[in-house]
Write a protein that holds these residues in place. Structure first.
Motif, PDB file in Angstrom:
ATOM      1  N   ARG A  29       0.854  -1.190   0.000  1.00 24.03           N
ATOM      2  CA  ARG A  29       0.000   0.000   0.000  1.00 24.03           C
ATOM      3  C   ARG A  29       0.886   1.234   0.000  1.00 24.03           C
ATOM      4  O   ARG A  29       1.740   1.405   0.866  1.00 24.03           O
ATOM      5  N   ARG A  32      -2.985   5.724  -0.149  1.00 18.85           N
ATOM      6  CA  ARG A  32      -4.313   5.093  -0.078  1.00 18.85           C
ATOM      7  C   ARG A  32      -4.439   3.869  -0.971  1.00 18.85           C
ATOM      8  O   ARG A  32      -5.265   3.006  -0.738  1.00 18.85           O
ATOM      9  N   TRP A  34      -3.393   0.449  -3.414  1.00 19.44           N
ATOM     10  CA  TRP A  34      -2.602  -0.767  -3.453  1.00 19.44           C
ATOM     11  C   TRP A  34      -1.826  -0.835  -4.769  1.00 19.44           C
ATOM     12  O   TRP A  34      -2.330  -0.450  -5.821  1.00 19.44           O
ATOM     13  N   THR A  56      -6.969   0.926  -6.440  1.00 16.71           N
ATOM     14  CA  THR A  56      -8.049   0.645  -5.499  1.00 16.71           C
ATOM     15  C   THR A  56      -7.539   0.764  -4.063  1.00 16.71           C
ATOM     16  O   THR A  56      -6.359   0.547  -3.807  1.00 16.71           O
ATOM     17  N   THR A  57      -8.449   1.086  -3.167  1.00 21.32           N
ATOM     18  CA  THR A  57      -8.132   1.141  -1.735  1.00 21.32           C
ATOM     19  C   THR A  57      -8.547  -0.144  -1.024  1.00 21.32           C
ATOM     20  O   THR A  57      -8.194  -0.350   0.133  1.00 21.32           O
ATOM     21  N   ASP A  58      -9.283  -1.012  -1.723  1.00 25.35           N
ATOM     22  CA  ASP A  58      -9.812  -2.247  -1.142  1.00 25.35           C
ATOM     23  C   ASP A  58      -8.841  -3.407  -1.390  1.00 25.35           C
ATOM     24  O   ASP A  58      -8.523  -3.719  -2.541  1.00 25.35           O
ATOM     25  N   ARG A  60      -9.217  -6.655  -1.089  1.00 20.51           N
ATOM     26  CA  ARG A  60      -9.789  -7.785  -1.839  1.00 20.51           C
ATOM     27  C   ARG A  60      -9.813  -7.498  -3.344  1.00 20.51           C
ATOM     28  O   ARG A  60      -9.505  -8.370  -4.156  1.00 20.51           O
ATOM     29  N   GLU A  61     -10.177  -6.277  -3.697  1.00 20.28           N
ATOM     30  CA  GLU A  61     -10.162  -5.889  -5.110  1.00 20.28           C
ATOM     31  C   GLU A  61      -8.726  -5.837  -5.635  1.00 20.28           C
ATOM     32  O   GLU A  61      -8.459  -6.216  -6.774  1.00 20.28           O
TER      33      GLU A  61
END
Length: 107
Positions: A29, A32, A34, A56-58, A60-61
């Motif tokens: 990361r 914010r 990844w 993305t910040t998620d 899993r995504e």
């Protein structure tokens, strides 16, 4: 010394195997978002370090996008993927080096 596994299409899917060892392999990361980083082997004994924002910040995504990128990158660039993963089991880690050719990641 890492254990090296040369993958061929007759084995179980290696990216899934690597993800079981460490689900966040090759991710970090930066602020914010990844990012993913990995090494490819090009013709003529050349290597290239690849770094890409996954946008993305998620987490899993990010994992899904990383896996998709790792599956399509070798065939798109005509190279061999080289992944080194340290499995986390308690306080001991096991390092596995994995070299994937374009045909094997699509299998």
């Amino acid at each position: 010394m890492p254990q090296t596994i040369d993958h061929d299409a007759t084995q179980s899917p290696s990216l899934e195997r690597v993800s079981k060892l460490d689900p966040d392999h090759h991710l970090w990361r930066n602020g914010r978002l990844w990012w993913v980083a990995f090494t490819v082997h090009l013709p003529g004994w050349r290597k290239e370090r690849v770094r890409r924002s996954l946008g993305t910040t998620d987490v899993r995504e990010a994992r899904r996008r990383r896996d998709e990128l790792l599956r399509r990158y070798p065939s798109a660039r005509g190279c061999e993927l080289s992944l080194r993963v340290a499995a986390r089991s308690g306080h001991r880690s096991q390092t596995v080096a994995l070299r994937l050719s374009p045909a094997s990641v699509l299998a």
